[in-house]
Scaffold this motif. Structure first.
Motif, short mmCIF file in Angstrom:
data_model
loop_
_atom_site.label_atom_id
_atom_site.label_comp_id
_atom_site.label_asym_id
_atom_site.label_seq_id
_atom_site.Cartn_x
_atom_site.Cartn_y
_atom_site.Cartn_z
N GLN A 1 0.71 6.67 7.71
CA GLN A 1 -0.33 5.71 8.11
C GLN A 1 -1.14 6.29 9.27
O GLN A 1 -2.37 6.22 9.28
CB GLN A 1 0.29 4.37 8.51
N ARG B 1 4.94 0.46 14.55
CA ARG B 1 5.20 1.87 14.24
C ARG B 1 3.88 2.61 13.98
O ARG B 1 3.76 3.80 14.21
CB ARG B 1 6.12 1.98 13.04
N VAL B 2 2.87 1.84 13.52
CA VAL B 2 1.56 2.45 13.28
C VAL B 2 0.96 2.90 14.62
O VAL B 2 0.37 3.98 14.72
CB VAL B 2 0.62 1.45 12.57
N ARG C 1 11.62 3.78 3.59
CA ARG C 1 11.19 2.74 4.54
C ARG C 1 12.39 1.88 4.88
O ARG C 1 13.13 1.45 3.98
CB ARG C 1 10.09 1.87 3.93
N PRO D 1 -4.41 -1.26 9.47
CA PRO D 1 -3.49 -0.65 8.50
C PRO D 1 -3.19 -1.54 7.31
O PRO D 1 -2.76 -1.07 6.27
CB PRO D 1 -2.23 -0.38 9.32
N GLY D 2 -3.40 -2.83 7.46
CA GLY D 2 -3.02 -3.76 6.40
C GLY D 2 -1.51 -3.96 6.38
O GLY D 2 -0.79 -3.05 6.78
N ARG E 1 -1.57 -5.51 13.07
CA ARG E 1 -1.07 -6.82 12.67
C ARG E 1 -0.02 -7.31 13.65
O ARG E 1 0.78 -6.52 14.17
CB ARG E 1 -0.45 -6.71 11.27
N ARG F 1 0.80 -1.22 0.00
CA ARG F 1 0.00 0.00 0.00
C ARG F 1 0.84 1.28 0.00
O ARG F 1 0.63 2.18 -0.82
CB ARG F 1 -0.91 0.04 1.25
N THR F 2 1.79 1.35 0.93
CA THR F 2 2.51 2.62 1.12
C THR F 2 3.28 2.99 -0.13
O THR F 2 3.25 4.13 -0.60
CB THR F 2 3.45 2.50 2.33
N GLN G 1 3.35 -8.45 14.23
CA GLN G 1 4.55 -8.21 13.41
C GLN G 1 5.50 -9.40 13.56
O GLN G 1 6.55 -9.30 14.20
CB GLN G 1 5.23 -6.92 13.85
N HIS H 1 5.30 5.60 11.59
CA HIS H 1 4.82 5.48 10.21
C HIS H 1 3.82 6.63 10.04
O HIS H 1 2.61 6.43 10.07
CB HIS H 1 4.16 4.11 10.03
C1 NCD Z 1 2.11 -1.23 8.11
C2 NCD Z 1 3.61 -1.13 8.19
O1 NCD Z 1 4.33 -1.49 7.26
O2 NCD Z 1 4.04 -0.64 9.21
N1 NCD Z 1 1.65 -1.48 6.82
C3 NCD Z 1 1.34 -0.41 6.05
O3 NCD Z 1 2.16 0.43 5.77
N2 NCD Z 1 0.07 -0.29 5.67
C4 NCD Z 1 1.54 -2.14 9.10
C5 NCD Z 1 2.00 -3.55 9.11
O4 NCD Z 1 2.89 -3.96 8.37
O5 NCD Z 1 1.43 -4.28 9.92
#
Ligand code: NCD
Length: 320
Positions: A150, A180-181, A119, A274-275, A234, A69-70, A236, A147
């Motif tokens: 996000q 980080r979200v 990233r 956040p996915g 999620r 997504r990002t 991690q 992040h």
């Molecule tokens: C998040 C990330 O990469 O921190 N994903 C994202 O950017 N949508 C969340 C995650 O990976 O769980």
């Protein structure tokens, strides 16, 4: 509302930052400036108009970790604003020949780059780059630290669905320790007047997090009836050492959002994630695809938020 208005509008505070590294350092007014700008881009986004705000600028996606997504969202946002976009992945690059992170970035910057979207698996990596290179840096996720876009798109979605952030109770559920979200949401939401609860198994919720001003709970059952919004984070797996919870099945039994839990929540509960989601671990498929979920709306809003950030950092103020 038209984008033309948005791009000519002066934000509530004059925008002076060259970088977007984290929400911790942004003021309330700066957060609102981004959200308000994104709102107008969201309207324009529906009209899919290509703009010239970043004409002649070069934006590089510098990703040392996987992303769906990002990365695509930043790429599309930059193209919509008329920038040239370069995509760098560490896989297949000279980092595998021993080139350092800073040298890689300096070499890419030498191609007259205006903005780098970074990233990296190490917390602080974008901050380090900001000290060594001249172009603007956007943090697209640094380790377990922040992040910011996000966090911003989560706040944007809450404000869009609920009409406000102030006074709402927002729970962040799951792997707080590695998320980080979570950290970006906490900094942003508290500054805009929401109450934040972090919730998860004791091994994944560091008690010191309460120093940031959040409430902490180990029981989703207990906090559920009070929440206006729940953001299901999620697990991690890639950042965890083993043994932080007995099994994925047990985690899901205690913390997954399923139909039974939803019935104990407020009828207008808003569910975010956040996915990527692990279906059946953090959230069951029928809930992820159900009426409370704004997961795909978050992705759509991510584009508007990233257009706003790119525009504020390096767009031409009068350009529509
Ligand atoms: C998040 C990330 O990469 O921190 N994903 C994202 O950017 N949508 C969340 C995650 O990976 O769980």
């Amino acid at each position: 509302m038209a984008l033309e208005a948005a791009t000519r509008d002066v934000p509530r505070v004059p925008w002076t930052r060259r970088h977007l590294l984290g929400l911790e350092e942004l003021t309330r007014d700066e957060l609102l400036a981004i959200l308000d700008t994104a709102e107008r881009f969201a309207d324009a986004e529906r009209r899919r108009k290509k703009r010239a705000n970043l004409a002649g600028k070069v934006v590089v996606n510098l990703f040392f970790e996987p992303s769906t997504r990002t990365r695509t969202s930043f790429g599309l946002a930059a193209r919509r604003l008329g920038a040239d976009v370069l995509d760098f992945s560490s896989a297949g690059s000279s980092t595998s020949k021993g080139e350092t992170f800073i040298d890689t970035a300096k070499n890419i910057e030498a191609m007259a780059v205006d903005l780098m979207v970074v990233r990296h698996a190490s917390s602080g990596a974008p901050y380090l780059l900001a000290q060594h290179i001249q172009c603007g840096i956007i943090n697209a996720g640094d380790g377990a630290h922040e992040h910011p876009t996000q966090g911003l798109l989560d706040m944007f979605t809450i404000r869009q669905k609920k009409g406000r952030l102030e006074g709402l109770t927002v729970a962040l559920v799951g792997d707080i320790l590695h998320s980080r979200v979570a950290r970006s949401n906490i900094h942003g939401l508290l500054k805009l007047g929401a109450k934040v609860i972090v919730c998860g198994p004791p091994t994944l919720v560091p008690p010191a997090i309460t120093e940031l001003g959040v409430e902490m709970s180990y029981s989703l059952e207990q906090i559920l009836p009070r929440c206006d919004v729940i953001n299901m984070l999620r697990i991690q797996f890639e950042r965890q050492r083993s043994g932080l919870f007995p099994s994925v099945a047990e985690y899901a039994r205690l913390f997954a959002m399923d139909g039974a839990r939803l019935r104990k929540a407020k009828p207008d509960l808003l569910l975010l994630a956040p996915g990527p989601i692990n279906r059946g671990v953090e959230i069951t498929p029928e809930v992820a695809d159900g009426p409370h979920s704004a997961i795909l709306q978050q992705v759509a809003n991510g584009l508007a938020v990233r257009m706003a950030v790119l525009h504020l950092l390096c767009g031409q103020p009068g350009e529509a």
